[in-house]
Design a protein around this motif. Structure first.
Motif, PDB file in Angstrom:
ATOM      1  N   HIS A  48      -5.951   7.484  -3.746  1.00 45.17           N
ATOM      2  CA  HIS A  48      -4.983   6.531  -3.198  1.00 45.17           C
ATOM      3  C   HIS A  48      -5.549   5.815  -1.976  1.00 45.17           C
ATOM      4  CE1 HIS A  48      -1.673   8.211  -5.683  1.00 45.17           C
ATOM      5  NE2 HIS A  48      -1.130   7.020  -5.464  1.00 45.17           N
ATOM      6  N   GLN A  49      -6.272   6.537  -1.139  1.00 43.06           N
ATOM      7  CA  GLN A  49      -6.838   5.915   0.055  1.00 43.06           C
ATOM      8  C   GLN A  49      -7.873   4.860  -0.318  1.00 43.06           C
ATOM      9  OE1 GLN A  49      -8.219   8.941   2.780  1.00 43.06           O
ATOM     10  NE2 GLN A  49      -6.309  10.101   2.642  1.00 43.06           N
ATOM     11  N   ASN A  86       4.619  -1.036   3.412  1.00 42.05           N
ATOM     12  CA  ASN A  86       4.713   0.300   2.837  1.00 42.05           C
ATOM     13  C   ASN A  86       6.176   0.736   2.866  1.00 42.05           C
ATOM     14  OD1 ASN A  86       3.161   3.053   2.192  1.00 42.05           O
ATOM     15  ND2 ASN A  86       4.853   3.512   3.579  1.00 42.05           N
ATOM     16  N   ASN A 143      -5.949   1.826  -1.579  1.00 45.29           N
ATOM     17  CA  ASN A 143      -5.387   1.072  -0.453  1.00 45.29           C
ATOM     18  C   ASN A 143      -6.444   0.177   0.189  1.00 45.29           C
ATOM     19  OD1 ASN A 143      -2.796   2.180  -0.653  1.00 45.29           O
ATOM     20  ND2 ASN A 143      -3.222   3.829   0.800  1.00 45.29           N
ATOM     21  N   VAL A 188       0.649   4.625   1.867  1.00 51.99           N
ATOM     22  CA  VAL A 188      -0.070   5.406   2.883  1.00 51.99           C
ATOM     23  C   VAL A 188       0.405   6.847   2.948  1.00 51.99           C
ATOM     24  CG1 VAL A 188      -0.601   3.382   4.277  1.00 51.99           C
ATOM     25  CG2 VAL A 188       1.513   4.657   4.710  1.00 51.99           C
ATOM     26  N   VAL A 242       0.834  -1.199   0.000  1.00 49.23           N
ATOM     27  CA  VAL A 242       0.000   0.000   0.000  1.00 49.23           C
ATOM     28  C   VAL A 242       0.871   1.252   0.000  1.00 49.23           C
ATOM     29  CG1 VAL A 242      -1.955  -1.114   1.118  1.00 49.23           C
ATOM     30  CG2 VAL A 242      -0.153  -0.089   2.529  1.00 49.23           C
TER      31      VAL A 242
END
Length: 308
Positions: free
Chosen positions: A168-169, A194, A172, A161, A159
């Motif tokens: 992007h969130q 990550n 994820n 973060v 992912v």
């Protein structure tokens, strides 16, 4: 995954079919349906001037029907085992386009295809079908290697973060959600990873009083807090969260080997054209370094170029 359909890309050049074996395993676990897909093309059939168009069409249809019977033979043990299997053979000179066109016109949850190591230079000049699918396919792509999927295995969800944007969130969360659901089906554990950048060398040189260690610890703590928040949303133990210094294309394969992961799940931005040839995507950098399978997801906003 129940009642979903997986598009299994068959490789006519190999006797074994790792993608089909993997897809059958998933279908048994999830109750999913399979479509065996084969794209074929022979330029000589198109260039034969001594034959009429009707004769060329008849010859081409004969090859298609022959290949379809071969697919039916491949699938016979699966059908006997109770799996829902259909077949699609198309005549097309660009396999990736035929695969994506099928996905655009059918309800497909995953593309499942076997892969192998690519020559780096040729991959830039002559982009393999795998790379086209990673960049352009509108659904997740599972690329299968030779690694086994043992019971009580490991799925590694990679992912990002660091990004604050909603896209992007969402990506994820979707990656981790798919990982958790698959882990439940195949009896596996989910780990999150990550990568974060270390201290830029130019800053350390230009600012002698700059505390590189404190900077690194601050960045790592920030990433750790975010990945643990993501883990909490999906019920994953913090002990399975890995925040490592380095580029994703270095960190992900190293941790996958350390954990003996059977599958890595990650996002890909779907670059195309010159930017993809010169820069590439994380998934493309990672794929040849992995010894296990890979699933690549697109952002929710991704628009397939073949659908435009």
């Amino acid at each position: 995954m129940s009642s979903e359909r997986f598009l299994v890309v068959i490789d006519p050049s190999r006797d074994d079919q790792p993608a089909l074996e993997r897809a059958a395993h998933l279908a048994r676990c999830a109750g999913a349906r399979l479509t065996l897909f084969l794209s074929i093309f022979d330029f000589s059939y198109e260039m034969t001037s001594m034959l009429s168009q009707e004769e060329r069409d008849a010859m081409r249809n004969g090859v298609v029907n022959q290949r379809r019977k071969w697919l039916e033979q491949l699938a016979e043990p699966l059908i006997t085992d109770g799996l829902d299997v259909t077949f699609e053979v198309v005549w097309h000179n660009r396999p990736f386009e035929s695969i994506i066109n099928h996905v655009l016109s059918h309800d497909v949850a995953y593309i499942i295809k076997s892969t192998h190591a690519h020559d780096k230079l040729k991959s830039v000049i002559f982009t393999p079908t795998d790379w086209h699918l990673l960049r352009k396919a509108p659904v997740p792509v599972l690329l299968v290697k030779e690694h086994d999927w043992p019971a009580d295995g490991t799925i590694l969800a990679a992912v990002n973060v660091a990004a604050d944007d909603e896209e992007h969130q969402e990506l994820n969360d979707r990656i981790v959600d798919h990982a958790v659901k698959l882990a439940t089906l195949i009896d596996a554990r989910v780990h999150l990873v990550n990568g974060y950048p270390g201290t830029p060398v130019n800053i350390a040189i230009e600012l002698p009083d700059f505390d590189a260690h404190a900077y690194n610890q601050s960045i790592k703590q920030h990433h750790t807090q975010r990945i643990e928040a993501l883990a909490d949303r999906h019920g994953i133990d913090h002990k399975r969260c890995h925040v490592l210094e380095g580029l994703p294309e270095d960190v992900i394969p190293e941790l996958a080997r350390e954990l003996d992961a059977e599958l890595v799940m990650l996002g890909t931005v779907g670059r195309s054209g010159l930017s993809a040839a010169l820069i590439g995507n994380t998934a493309e950098h990672v794929i040849d370094s992995l010894e296990c399978d890979l699933v690549a997801f697109k952002p929710k906003s991704f628009v397939c170029p073949l659908a435009e």
